[in-house]
Design an enzyme around this catalytic site. Structure first.
Site, PDB file in Angstrom:
ATOM      1  N   ASP A  11     -20.024  17.746  -0.377  1.00  0.00           N
ATOM      2  CA  ASP A  11     -20.142  18.906   0.506  1.00  0.00           C
ATOM      3  C   ASP A  11     -19.268  20.012  -0.077  1.00  0.00           C
ATOM      4  OD1 ASP A  11     -20.703  20.606   2.558  1.00  0.00           O
ATOM      5  OD2 ASP A  11     -20.001  19.297   4.154  1.00  0.00           O
ATOM      6  N   ASP A 105     -25.686  23.281  -0.252  1.00  0.00           N
ATOM      7  CA  ASP A 105     -24.311  22.909  -0.590  1.00  0.00           C
ATOM      8  C   ASP A 105     -23.974  21.464  -0.277  1.00  0.00           C
ATOM      9  OD1 ASP A 105     -24.490  23.185   2.134  1.00  0.00           O
ATOM     10  OD2 ASP A 105     -22.574  24.206   2.376  1.00  0.00           O
ATOM     11  N   GLU A 106     -24.976  20.612  -0.095  1.00  0.00           N
ATOM     12  CA  GLU A 106     -24.698  19.257   0.369  1.00  0.00           C
ATOM     13  C   GLU A 106     -25.745  18.294  -0.172  1.00  0.00           C
ATOM     14  OE1 GLU A 106     -24.023  17.102   4.736  1.00  0.00           O
ATOM     15  OE2 GLU A 106     -24.732  19.175   4.618  1.00  0.00           O
TER      16      GLU A 106
END
Length: 454
Positions: A11, A105-106
């Site tokens: 993350d 973003d993960e």
């Protein structure tokens, strides 16, 4: 469930805000809020410095401004965020063929499938190496969680924030989860959490003690069974490399309610065209057209129509969306509109009758666009828009970014990602011919925004 911590969850830390801080030296260590800046905008991401004041994602932007009036408020640069995300995802794919992105973003990674980890020691080494590689390529930090399941890996990455790594040793899961709030478990939101609290259940240990039958009675069969399994740290979900797209949609929220029915119709047509462009960009077509309308009183209506076969024809989608709009009362005003396509396929089988019916409407809409086009162009020339945070270049001063604009003026700070300190500030007329929009500069010298070494 495996008995080695070889599932990794990455993350990126306050991703959008961190990108802005990395590209703008004057904002490093300062409160930064990224999102829609209009009266109805919401926060997309807040830097850790802004979170100290209580600002968080999904918060109304007006509330964020009251909590942190001195923060920098910036319009998102999604093109740049996507480019940096691709750099990060490329690093993940270098570790394993099984990478499951959840957002820009993960992502989850199965390290065992890539044969880069087989025990706790090798998994930790792979995680630390990944964090170092991300910083070297993007200049940003990411938090890593390692565990024997996806649920636990995600919990571990939350504990690792910001800029850390947490590994949950197999065999310690129950003791680690036990004292935690029920909200730590996937699927337990505010409503479910309140329901459990009223039943005297506030921790994961108390979920396990309540028993499966009681959870089924409280939450229903599916949710009760799933929650009991998670409380026992059971999660058999594999890392899936490709997540099937179920629908494609676009929507806009308007700063001021739209009351003019003609304008509402034109906005729906415009959204239909945008939706089809996104659909075609993904190489897809769809059978079901969906219209979403949020009215002045926050009531949200959805209408859908299923065609005889999948389509990616803009005329067909426009006509279907217009028919759906006919069934919606917009008299009091509209604050949000959306158009989507579901029932996706990777081929088209056009409904000739639908196309024929759409023909006249499409031609009329095209004619309206042709008439309106010169007016739109005149407006663009007369009033150039300078979104806060976006990149510009001046013929004399070079590269910079927009700090703000209004009353016919635009203020620019001239600085680049590699600069040591804050850059100088200048104000110009919005129509200054020497000032023009520019592409973002690389965050790390020698590496372009698409990950290519220069």
């Amino acid at each position: 469930m495996r008995n080695v911590p070889t599932i990794l969850h990455l993350d990126m830390d306050a991703f959008f805000a961190s990108v802005e801080q990395a590209s703008k030296p004057s904002l490093r260590g300062k409160a930064v809020v990224v999102g829609g800046l209009g009266p109805r905008g919401v926060v997309a991401t807040a830097s850790y410095e802004a979170r100290v004041f209580g600002v968080h994602s999904a918060m109304p932007m007006g509330q964020a401004r009251r909590l942190a009036p001195n923060a920098a408020y910036l319009v998102p640069r999604f093109g740049l965020y996507r480019s940096i995300s691709e750099q990060v995802m490329g690093l993940l794919r270098g570790l394993s063929p099984l990478v499951e992105p959840l957002s820009l973003d993960e992502a989850f990674v199965d390290l065992e499938a890539g044969e880069v980890a087989w025990d706790a020691g090798s998994a930790r080494l792979a995680g630390e190496r990944l964090r170092a590689d991300i910083r070297a390529v993007t200049g940003l930090s990411g938090s890593v969680g390692l565990a024997a399941s996806k649920m636990l890996a995600k919990i571990a990455s939350e504990q690792a924030k910001p800029d850390g790594l947490v590994l949950i040793e197999p065999g310690t899961e129950r003791s680690m989860l036990g004292p935690m709030s029920v909200r730590i478990l996937p699927g337990v939101g505010p409503a479910t959490g309140d329901h459990l609290r009223r039943a005297g259940i506030t921790t994961v240990d108390e979920i396990a003690e309540a028993g499966e039958d009681e959870l089924v009675r409280l939450l229903g069969k599916a949710h009760g069974h799933a929650l009991y399994a998670m409380a026992l740290a059971h999660d058999e979900r594999p890392v899936v490399a490709e997540r099937e797209t179920k629908s494609v949609s676009v929507e806009d929220t308007y700063d001021v309610d739209i009351h003019d029915r003609l304008r509402v119709g034109l906005e729906v047509q415009r959204l239909a065209d945008r939706c089809v462009r996104r659909l075609r960009g993904a190489g897809l077509s769809g059978r079901t057209i969906v219209l979403k309308v949020r009215r002045y009183d926050f009531s949200t209506l959805t209408r859908s129509e299923t065609l005889r076969g999948p389509t990616d024809d803009p005329a067909v989608v426009r006509e279907a969306a217009a028919r759906l709009l006919d069934s919606v009362d917009t008299t009091g005003g509209v604050r949000l509109l959306g158009v989507g396509v579901s029932g996706l396929a990777d081929y088209t089988q056009e409904d000739l009758f639908a196309q024929a019916a759409a023909g006249e409407g499409a031609a009329a809409f095209a004619a309206e666009e042709e008439v309106a086009e010169p007016v739109a162009e005149q407006e663009v020339v007369a009033e150039r828009r300078w979104p806060a945070g976006h990149d510009v270049r001046h013929a004399e001063y070079g590269h910079g970014w927009v700090q703000g604009s209004g009353l016919g003026r635009v203020t620019v700070r001239f600085e680049t990602p590699g600069a040591v300190g804050p850059g100088r500030v200048r104000t110009f007329r919005v129509e200054d011919p020497e000032l023009e929009p520019a592409e973002p500069l690389p965050l790390v010298p020698g590496i372009s925004v698409d990950g290519v070494r220069m």
